[in-house]
Design an enzyme around this catalytic site. Sequence first.
Site, PDB file in Angstrom:
ATOM      1  N   GLY A  16       0.869  -1.221   0.012  1.00  0.00           N
ATOM      2  CA  GLY A  16      -0.007  -0.057  -0.027  1.00  0.00           C
ATOM      3  C   GLY A  16       0.933   1.235  -0.091  1.00  0.00           C
ATOM      4  N   ARG A  77       1.151  -5.193  -4.949  1.00  0.00           N
ATOM      5  CA  ARG A  77       1.358  -6.439  -4.051  1.00  0.00           C
ATOM      6  C   ARG A  77       1.522  -7.429  -4.980  1.00  0.00           C
ATOM      7  NH1 ARG A  77      -0.676  -4.094   0.870  1.00  0.00           N
ATOM      8  NH2 ARG A  77      -2.329  -2.783   0.441  1.00  0.00           N
ATOM      9  N   ASP A 108       4.992  -4.657   6.148  1.00  0.00           N
ATOM     10  CA  ASP A 108       5.408  -5.924   6.618  1.00  0.00           C
ATOM     11  C   ASP A 108       5.409  -7.073   5.378  1.00  0.00           C
ATOM     12  OD1 ASP A 108       2.834  -6.080   6.626  1.00  0.00           O
ATOM     13  OD2 ASP A 108       2.607  -6.690   8.612  1.00  0.00           O
ATOM     14  N   THR A 132       4.204   2.841   5.501  1.00  0.00           N
ATOM     15  CA  THR A 132       2.731   2.516   5.555  1.00  0.00           C
ATOM     16  C   THR A 132       2.034   3.465   6.393  1.00  0.00           C
ATOM     17  OG1 THR A 132       1.294   0.687   6.497  1.00  0.00           O
ATOM     18  CG2 THR A 132       3.789   0.854   7.186  1.00  0.00           C
ATOM     19  N   ASP A 134      -0.126   2.629   8.372  1.00  0.00           N
ATOM     20  CA  ASP A 134      -0.665   2.140   9.576  1.00  0.00           C
ATOM     21  C   ASP A 134       0.261   2.216  10.606  1.00  0.00           C
ATOM     22  OD1 ASP A 134      -2.566   0.961   7.911  1.00  0.00           O
ATOM     23  OD2 ASP A 134      -2.081  -1.013   7.756  1.00  0.00           O
ATOM     24  N   ASP A 136       2.252   0.169  11.714  1.00  0.00           N
ATOM     25  CA  ASP A 136       2.307  -1.108  12.569  1.00  0.00           C
ATOM     26  C   ASP A 136       3.818  -2.082  12.253  1.00  0.00           C
ATOM     27  OD1 ASP A 136       2.038  -1.719   9.826  1.00  0.00           O
ATOM     28  OD2 ASP A 136       0.585  -3.051   9.838  1.00  0.00           O
ATOM     29  N   ARG A 178      -5.931  -2.516   9.215  1.00  0.00           N
ATOM     30  CA  ARG A 178      -6.497  -3.549   9.096  1.00  0.00           C
ATOM     31  C   ARG A 178      -6.105  -4.362  10.244  1.00  0.00           C
ATOM     32  NH1 ARG A 178      -4.835  -5.558   3.357  1.00  0.00           N
ATOM     33  NH2 ARG A 178      -3.004  -5.114   4.112  1.00  0.00           N
TER      34      ARG A 178
HETATM   35  O1  F6P Z   1      -1.643  -1.264   4.574  1.00  0.00           O
HETATM   36  C1  F6P Z   1      -2.183  -0.006   4.221  1.00  0.00           C
HETATM   37  C2  F6P Z   1      -3.614  -0.264   4.137  1.00  0.00           C
HETATM   38  O2  F6P Z   1      -3.908   1.259   3.748  1.00  0.00           O
HETATM   39  C3  F6P Z   1      -4.397  -0.691   5.224  1.00  0.00           C
HETATM   40  O3  F6P Z   1      -4.764   0.389   6.113  1.00  0.00           O
HETATM   41  C4  F6P Z   1      -5.549  -1.271   4.656  1.00  0.00           C
HETATM   42  O4  F6P Z   1      -6.312  -2.210   5.236  1.00  0.00           O
HETATM   43  C5  F6P Z   1      -4.854  -1.485   3.176  1.00  0.00           C
HETATM   44  O5  F6P Z   1      -3.650  -0.837   3.188  1.00  0.00           O
HETATM   45  C6  F6P Z   1      -5.987  -1.416   1.970  1.00  0.00           C
HETATM   46  O6  F6P Z   1      -5.366  -1.974   0.784  1.00  0.00           O
HETATM   47  P1  F6P Z   1      -5.656  -1.906  -0.431  1.00  0.00           P
HETATM   48  O7  F6P Z   1      -5.433  -0.455  -1.044  1.00  0.00           O
HETATM   49  O8  F6P Z   1      -4.928  -3.087  -1.478  1.00  0.00           O
HETATM   50  O9  F6P Z   1      -7.306  -2.207  -0.733  1.00  0.00           O
END
Ligand code: F6P
Length: 329
Positions: A16, A77, A108, A132, A134, A136, A178
């Site tokens: 992300g 990803r 991660d 990121t 998050d 985390d 998440r």
């Molecule tokens: O990892 C960052 C994040 O924004 C999370 O907070 C969220 O759950 C996820 O990515 C969303 O991913 P995508 O953009 O693939 O829907």
Amino acid sequence: MKECAIKKIAVFTSGGDSPGMNAALRAVVRTAHHFNIECYGVREGYNGLINDDFTKMGPRSVKNIINQGGTILKSARSMEFKTSEGRKKAYDNLQKYGIDSLVCIGGDGTFTGAKIFSDEYPDIKVIGIPGTIDNDIFGTDNTIGYDTALNTAMDAIDKIRDTATSHNRVFFVEVMGRDAGFIALNSGIATGAVDILIPEQKDSMEDLFNNFRKSEISGKSSSIVVVAEGEELGGIYELAKSTKKEFPDFDIRVTVLGHIQRGGSPSCADRVLASRLGYGAVTGLMNGENKVMAGMRSNKLVYTPIVDAIRKHNAIDEELIAISEILAI
Ligand code: F6P
């Protein structure tokens, strides 16, 4: 400084995206240039390594990007990198260009890929930069993009508060995260939420209802509940439905902030953090660091084994939870 251990690096952004990834890229490219290290940018994360999507980067190729959200290298990803065939293709491409080191900007998932790759191909050195929203990732007080996302969430919730107050409404606002509640907890405190639901804290529906009862008694006519995406009470729509059942007089609305939190120009804190970590990643590699992540702890550049960055977690500050509950009345 010891003799420089590296000659050519490749840098990419993966997973992300987060505001400040461009600032980190700029810092990597310009630090490499400063120390006469050749630098290649790889497009679309691990997919670019596999598909030979490399471009040589010099100091001017990263001009005017420090203030831009997203990532000019694009992100992905990659499913193919999860296969050993995919990783072999990536390795062959790195060999072709004579690249000996990888700077991986991401979260991660990105670091897990980097760890597997460097176990299989130990002649390629790897270093991570935590990017990121998050927050985390273990081994750094803040990840790149978190501060910007937090402020985006705060601004949005402030706006929701205006309309919530005008209409005496209860709003459930979902923020990203998440598996982590950092954005929820901190934006909730900053916007005076009546309750904050995060995956790290096991709340019950009854706890939420009790908070509503307390705030009714104290004379509140509108309320905001901030809910992390990963909370475990059944999702924001279910929460709103159950609350309506318990409090039929409540006028309830739901807002999901979503990907707005991932975009926008990075905050000053994120630009500075990204600049320090980009510099730290290149100088770390030069000094022999490998299989580590560059992070900032208590304002000091530190290197954490990438396995720890993946496996360990930054705990939510219990005192912050207590503060949020005391001040929510
Ligand atoms: O990892 C960052 C994040 O924004 C999370 O907070 C969220 O759950 C996820 O990515 C969303 O991913 P995508 O953009 O693939 O829907």
